[in-house]
Design an enzyme around this catalytic site. Sequence first.
Site, PDB file in Angstrom:
ATOM      1  N   ASP A 107      -2.465   3.791  54.472  1.00 52.75           N
ATOM      2  CA  ASP A 107      -1.292   3.199  54.097  1.00 52.75           C
ATOM      3  C   ASP A 107      -1.698   2.785  52.819  1.00 52.75           C
ATOM      4  O   ASP A 107      -2.445   2.261  52.516  1.00 52.75           O
ATOM      5  CB  ASP A 107      -0.842   1.983  55.446  1.00 52.75           C
ATOM      6  CG  ASP A 107      -0.128   1.719  55.363  1.00 52.75           C
ATOM      7  OD1 ASP A 107       1.382   2.443  56.274  1.00 52.75           O
ATOM      8  OD2 ASP A 107       0.932   0.950  54.560  1.00 52.75           O
ATOM      9  N   ILE A 108       0.032   3.051  52.268  1.00 49.23           N
ATOM     10  CA  ILE A 108      -0.341   2.588  50.594  1.00 49.23           C
ATOM     11  C   ILE A 108      -0.581   0.724  50.747  1.00 49.23           C
ATOM     12  O   ILE A 108      -0.373   0.174  49.607  1.00 49.23           O
ATOM     13  CB  ILE A 108       0.834   3.476  50.100  1.00 49.23           C
ATOM     14  CG1 ILE A 108       1.233   2.865  48.281  1.00 49.23           C
ATOM     15  CG2 ILE A 108       2.322   2.034  50.931  1.00 49.23           C
ATOM     16  CD1 ILE A 108       2.215   4.232  47.508  1.00 49.23           C
ATOM     17  N   ASN A 134       5.761   1.678  66.358  1.00 50.24           N
ATOM     18  CA  ASN A 134       6.902   0.873  65.414  1.00 50.24           C
ATOM     19  C   ASN A 134       8.012   1.641  66.021  1.00 50.24           C
ATOM     20  O   ASN A 134       8.236   3.050  65.559  1.00 50.24           O
ATOM     21  CB  ASN A 134       7.660   0.226  63.972  1.00 50.24           C
ATOM     22  CG  ASN A 134       6.135  -0.707  64.082  1.00 50.24           C
ATOM     23  OD1 ASN A 134       5.620  -1.371  65.136  1.00 50.24           O
ATOM     24  ND2 ASN A 134       5.821  -0.637  62.665  1.00 50.24           N
ATOM     25  N   VAL A 163       9.515   3.725  58.382  1.00 53.64           N
ATOM     26  CA  VAL A 163       9.534   5.944  57.920  1.00 53.64           C
ATOM     27  C   VAL A 163      10.232   6.282  59.247  1.00 53.64           C
ATOM     28  O   VAL A 163       9.156   5.974  60.091  1.00 53.64           O
ATOM     29  CB  VAL A 163       8.557   5.771  57.375  1.00 53.64           C
ATOM     30  CG1 VAL A 163       8.474   7.551  57.232  1.00 53.64           C
ATOM     31  CG2 VAL A 163       8.126   5.350  56.481  1.00 53.64           C
ATOM     32  N   HIS A 203       4.737   7.337  63.101  1.00 53.41           N
ATOM     33  CA  HIS A 203       3.198   7.527  62.657  1.00 53.41           C
ATOM     34  C   HIS A 203       2.715   6.662  63.816  1.00 53.41           C
ATOM     35  O   HIS A 203       3.039   5.192  64.541  1.00 53.41           O
ATOM     36  CB  HIS A 203       3.466   7.390  61.332  1.00 53.41           C
ATOM     37  CG  HIS A 203       4.271   6.452  61.213  1.00 53.41           C
ATOM     38  ND1 HIS A 203       5.060   6.544  60.981  1.00 53.41           N
ATOM     39  CD2 HIS A 203       3.812   5.045  60.908  1.00 53.41           C
ATOM     40  CE1 HIS A 203       6.023   5.228  60.153  1.00 53.41           C
ATOM     41  NE2 HIS A 203       5.294   4.370  60.811  1.00 53.41           N
ATOM     42  N   HIS A 248      -0.213   3.427  63.764  1.00 53.28           N
ATOM     43  CA  HIS A 248      -1.003   2.808  62.612  1.00 53.28           C
ATOM     44  C   HIS A 248      -2.440   2.751  63.490  1.00 53.28           C
ATOM     45  O   HIS A 248      -2.418   2.478  64.334  1.00 53.28           O
ATOM     46  CB  HIS A 248      -0.270   1.612  62.752  1.00 53.28           C
ATOM     47  CG  HIS A 248       1.086   1.334  61.937  1.00 53.28           C
ATOM     48  ND1 HIS A 248       1.015   1.199  60.216  1.00 53.28           N
ATOM     49  CD2 HIS A 248       2.478   2.038  62.101  1.00 53.28           C
ATOM     50  CE1 HIS A 248       2.145   0.767  60.575  1.00 53.28           C
ATOM     51  NE2 HIS A 248       2.914   1.928  61.242  1.00 53.28           N
TER      52      HIS A 248
HETATM   53  P1  AMP Z   1       6.422   1.575  59.647  1.00 56.90           P
HETATM   54  O1  AMP Z   1       7.476   0.195  59.597  1.00 56.90           O
HETATM   55  O2  AMP Z   1       6.018   1.190  61.037  1.00 56.90           O
HETATM   56  O3  AMP Z   1       7.512   2.652  59.891  1.00 56.90           O
HETATM   57  O4  AMP Z   1       5.171   2.318  58.853  1.00 56.90           O
HETATM   58  C1  AMP Z   1       5.699   2.449  57.722  1.00 56.90           C
HETATM   59  C2  AMP Z   1       4.065   2.429  56.588  1.00 56.90           C
HETATM   60  O5  AMP Z   1       4.267   3.270  55.758  1.00 56.90           O
HETATM   61  C3  AMP Z   1       4.550   0.988  56.546  1.00 56.90           C
HETATM   62  O6  AMP Z   1       3.190   0.309  56.474  1.00 56.90           O
HETATM   63  C4  AMP Z   1       3.909   0.851  54.523  1.00 56.90           C
HETATM   64  O7  AMP Z   1       3.141   0.625  54.237  1.00 56.90           O
HETATM   65  C5  AMP Z   1       3.761   3.084  55.195  1.00 56.90           C
HETATM   66  N1  AMP Z   1       4.260   3.546  53.708  1.00 56.90           N
HETATM   67  C6  AMP Z   1       5.542   3.745  52.752  1.00 56.90           C
HETATM   68  N2  AMP Z   1       5.072   4.778  51.715  1.00 56.90           N
HETATM   69  C7  AMP Z   1       3.098   4.793  52.037  1.00 56.90           C
HETATM   70  C8  AMP Z   1       2.949   6.253  51.457  1.00 56.90           C
HETATM   71  N3  AMP Z   1       3.552   6.244  50.138  1.00 56.90           N
HETATM   72  N4  AMP Z   1       2.013   6.619  51.507  1.00 56.90           N
HETATM   73  C9  AMP Z   1       1.477   5.307  52.830  1.00 56.90           C
HETATM   74  N5  AMP Z   1       2.232   4.972  52.611  1.00 56.90           N
HETATM   75  C10 AMP Z   1       3.487   3.970  52.896  1.00 56.90           C
END
Ligand code: AMP
Length: 114
Positions: free
Chosen positions: A30-31, A87, A96, A100, A102
Amino acid sequence: MADCLFCKIIAGEIPGKFAHQDDQLVAIADINPQAPLHLLIIPRRHIATLNDLTPGDDALVGAMQRTAAALAAQHGYSEHGYRTVFNTNRGAGQTVFHIHLHLLAGRGLGWPPG
Ligand code: AMP
Ligand code: ZN
């Protein structure tokens, strides 16, 4: 899917730090990590939310959870513990819209989550 961040990372159009890749799943760091270990287990196929799963996806979702357990084990967290979270939709914090899982570990994880 054209405008999906995770489809672009899986296609190599946007960089990602890959922790695992197989024919149906990838895991990336995760970024914006919320724990010392914070990985995202992502199916290669675009599925927007858990609401879009069909019975044919049962094995895929099982593989996501088993991959999370294997990655937790690789990082030494099997015994102490870890958390896996989906989520779903904005009210639960989904940002996103490509499912996915976590995987979080390495700090105290309170319950209930926020
Ligand atoms: P969610 O809020 O459950 O949809 O999780 C989306 C996750 O994607 C968040 O924890 C973000 O920090 C992560 N995220 C967003 N952009 C990127 C990226 N480019 N590379 C890796 N993780 C990302
Ligand atoms: Zn996608």
